[in-house]
Write a protein that holds these residues in place. Sequence first.
Motif, short mmCIF file in Angstrom:
data_model
loop_
_atom_site.label_atom_id
_atom_site.label_comp_id
_atom_site.label_asym_id
_atom_site.label_seq_id
_atom_site.Cartn_x
_atom_site.Cartn_y
_atom_site.Cartn_z
N PRO A 186 -11.41 -4.57 5.11
CA PRO A 186 -10.10 -5.29 4.62
C PRO A 186 -9.96 -4.85 3.09
CG PRO A 186 -11.84 -6.82 5.01
CD PRO A 186 -12.30 -5.59 5.28
N GLY A 187 -8.64 -4.55 2.47
CA GLY A 187 -8.32 -4.26 1.23
C GLY A 187 -8.72 -2.94 0.91
N ILE A 188 -8.98 -2.04 2.06
CA ILE A 188 -9.13 -0.40 1.88
C ILE A 188 -7.93 0.05 1.12
CG2 ILE A 188 -8.08 0.25 4.23
CD1 ILE A 188 -10.25 2.24 4.38
N VAL A 189 -8.01 0.80 0.31
CA VAL A 189 -6.84 1.61 -0.48
C VAL A 189 -7.05 3.17 -0.39
CG1 VAL A 189 -5.81 2.07 -2.50
CG2 VAL A 189 -6.71 -0.42 -2.06
N THR A 190 -6.40 3.76 0.46
CA THR A 190 -6.45 5.22 0.48
C THR A 190 -5.80 5.88 -1.07
OG1 THR A 190 -4.45 5.73 1.57
CG2 THR A 190 -6.36 5.20 2.85
N ALA A 191 -6.29 7.12 -1.16
CA ALA A 191 -5.69 7.96 -2.38
C ALA A 191 -4.25 7.94 -2.04
CB ALA A 191 -6.36 9.00 -2.27
N LEU A 211 -2.76 8.74 -5.64
CA LEU A 211 -3.77 9.62 -6.19
C LEU A 211 -4.12 10.88 -5.85
CD1 LEU A 211 -6.48 6.76 -6.86
CD2 LEU A 211 -4.84 7.75 -8.66
N LEU A 212 -3.23 11.36 -4.72
CA LEU A 212 -3.42 12.69 -4.06
C LEU A 212 -3.00 13.64 -5.14
CD1 LEU A 212 -1.88 12.35 -0.61
CD2 LEU A 212 -4.09 12.39 -1.11
N GLY A 213 -4.08 14.56 -5.37
CA GLY A 213 -4.01 15.80 -6.28
C GLY A 213 -4.55 15.61 -7.84
N ARG A 214 -4.78 14.16 -8.03
CA ARG A 214 -5.50 13.65 -9.19
C ARG A 214 -6.77 14.43 -9.26
NH1 ARG A 214 -4.10 8.16 -11.38
NH2 ARG A 214 -1.78 8.53 -11.67
N LYS A 215 -7.20 14.65 -10.59
CA LYS A 215 -8.42 14.95 -10.70
C LYS A 215 -9.41 13.77 -10.62
CE LYS A 215 -7.19 19.10 -13.49
NZ LYS A 215 -7.65 20.05 -12.41
#
Length: 94
Positions: free
Chosen positions: A6-11, A16-20
Amino acid sequence: MRRNYPGIVTAKDAELLGRKDPGVWRYAHQDNLTITTKDGVDMKALQLRHGHPPKIIILTLGNSRVAHIEELLRREHPAITKFMDTETKGYLHL
């Protein structure tokens, strides 16, 4: 996945996709999240420099389908839970 974590956060959820890596690190640190990654070298270097949080789960699967990764995370749920409850460990290899 959300049932086990629970509370999972994906990129993607966090845009955040493509972030360094340093940007992902800052986001996870700010919200006390755990990073799950297949590229553990750079994240581990950030952790050695700055400490934890965030904690890091390093997946050593190579090229894998999402279904294989999800299965691994379900199967290793007890080990992941134990890792999350441990104050002294900052990373876990799966």
